[in-house]
Design an enzyme around this catalytic site. Sequence first.
Site, PDB file in Angstrom:
ATOM      1  N   HIS A 203       0.829  -1.206   0.000  1.00 36.21           N
ATOM      2  CA  HIS A 203       0.000   0.000   0.000  1.00 36.21           C
ATOM      3  C   HIS A 203       0.864   1.257   0.000  1.00 36.21           C
ATOM      4  O   HIS A 203       0.546   2.243  -0.663  1.00 36.21           O
ATOM      5  CB  HIS A 203      -0.950   0.001   1.203  1.00 36.21           C
ATOM      6  CG  HIS A 203      -2.126  -0.898   1.017  1.00 36.21           C
ATOM      7  ND1 HIS A 203      -3.357  -0.637   1.547  1.00 36.21           N
ATOM      8  CD2 HIS A 203      -2.262  -2.062   0.325  1.00 36.21           C
ATOM      9  CE1 HIS A 203      -4.204  -1.613   1.193  1.00 36.21           C
ATOM     10  NE2 HIS A 203      -3.557  -2.477   0.469  1.00 36.21           N
TER      11      HIS A 203
ATOM     12  N   GLY B 141       4.397   6.226  -3.909  1.00 36.11           N
ATOM     13  CA  GLY B 141       5.714   5.602  -3.883  1.00 36.11           C
ATOM     14  C   GLY B 141       6.113   5.079  -2.523  1.00 36.11           C
ATOM     15  O   GLY B 141       5.466   5.347  -1.508  1.00 36.11           O
TER      16      GLY B 141
ATOM     17  N   ASP C 159      -5.319 -18.028   2.199  1.00 37.21           N
ATOM     18  CA  ASP C 159      -4.901 -19.355   1.731  1.00 37.21           C
ATOM     19  C   ASP C 159      -5.437 -20.378   2.723  1.00 37.21           C
ATOM     20  O   ASP C 159      -4.929 -20.497   3.834  1.00 37.21           O
ATOM     21  CB  ASP C 159      -3.368 -19.404   1.664  1.00 37.21           C
ATOM     22  CG  ASP C 159      -2.835 -20.806   1.378  1.00 37.21           C
ATOM     23  OD1 ASP C 159      -3.635 -21.773   1.283  1.00 37.21           O
ATOM     24  OD2 ASP C 159      -1.605 -20.941   1.243  1.00 37.21           O
TER      25      ASP C 159
END
Length: 326
Positions: free
Chosen positions: A65, A71, A246
């Site tokens: 993020h 940047g 997951d």
Amino acid sequence: MSPQSFIFLASMLLMLLIAGCHAQLRVDYYRSTCPNVESIVRSAVEIKLQQTFVTAPATLRLFFHDCFVRGCDASVMLASRNNTSEKDNPINLSLAGDGFDTVIKAKAAVDRVPGCQNKVSCADILAMATRDVITLTGGPSYAVELGRLDGRISTKASVRHHLPHAEFKLTQLSQMFASHGLTLTDLVALSGAHTIGFSHCSQFSKRIYNFKSRKSIDHTLNPAYAKQLQQVCPKDVDPRIAINLDPITPRTFDNQYYKNLQQGRGLLASDQALFTHKGSRDIVNLFASNNTAFEKSFISAITKLGRVGIKTGNQGEIRHDCTMIN
Ligand code: HEM
Ligand SMILES: *[C@@H]1O[C@H](CO)[C@@H](O)[C@H](O)[C@H]1NC(C)=O
Ligand SMILES: *[C@@H]1O[C@H](CO)[C@@H](O)[C@H](O)[C@H]1NC(C)=O
Ligand SMILES: *[C@@H]1O[C@H](CO)[C@@H](O)[C@H](O)[C@H]1NC(C)=O
Ligand SMILES: CC(=O)N[C@H]1CO[C@H](CO)[C@@H](O)[C@@H]1O
């Protein structure tokens, strides 16, 4: 000056400029100012990870993020009195406080070492801590490029157009990644970060209850998995409930994420899209079958991610407190 020598000089200048862009980050950037910075950060991250596993996904996502919005300059960590900085954007309900805390603790550890105080940027500490959580959860280790300065600007408004949403189509995802110089392979490799961590039910509830407003289930979801998801995320679910991205190896940084996609077990629509689309399916299949290939591509992609929008010279500073400009 002759035209030839002008062209020669101009091309030398161009080469210097290009070389300058690449020379901004270096693996040994702190060799003379804080030579042990890597081991200091690593110890702080280890302690924090022992306290709570969330440290790992929270730090990894925080880095993503940070880099995508203005940047990699730790602007995501800046707080504002009037709650108008990046981290105040609602998209970040999920940016677990443990990611911020990891950087703050590592920064404190660095600053306790005589000579290192105020020498290492928060942006670099976040980049190092990210590598460390990846390695400590079973992922690859890699050399982290350093030399980023901390930015001075952070606005809530800048977040909206710079972060991907779970419902983005593959073309939207690849466009957004391309705007930061990242390829389709980089997108697929970096999405592998979803091999650890959690998602709130709201991020995928449409897929299990109201797909395309038709009160049906997203047919790209494995039916058994969809049923499990409906059980853990009933319609009136507590909005604070978050479940594993997951489902098979939720605490291990491995290539299970891609095997899940092959079986319709991608939790977010943006995950499953990588397999549904022909354009990226081959890459998913490669990473599912060859963990070395995944790790190699992941290292390359996260290194590129770490170069996005870096600040040098008078564009930034080394913040004394990661949550405030100096
Ligand atoms: C490809 C586009 C991406 C989309 C649409 C996306 C979206 C999301 C969403 C919706 C969540 C769940 C948030 C929640 O409800 O708590 C999440 C979690 C997460 N994302 Fe992504 N993400 C993307 C790419 C990435 C990348 C490139 C990384 C890092 C390299 C990353 C790292 C993570 C991690 C580690 C988590 C778990 C966070 C936690 O458990 O605290 N994501 N992502
Ligand atoms: C919030 O505070 C910052 C300075 O800390 C100022 O630049 C900005 O204009 C303020 N925003 C609002 C909406 O008041
Ligand atoms: C900013 O957010 C904090 C915590 O969410 C809250 O306590 C505070 O009142 C908010 N400040 C303003 C000016 O809205
Ligand atoms: C797996 O990928 C690595 C790295 O790209 C490659 O060197 C290796 O040959 C691959 N292994 C197989 C079995 O294809
Ligand atoms: C860590 C952090 O500051 N997270 C904030 C993200 O945004 C929500 C509100 O949108 C805040 O409640 C969190 O504190």
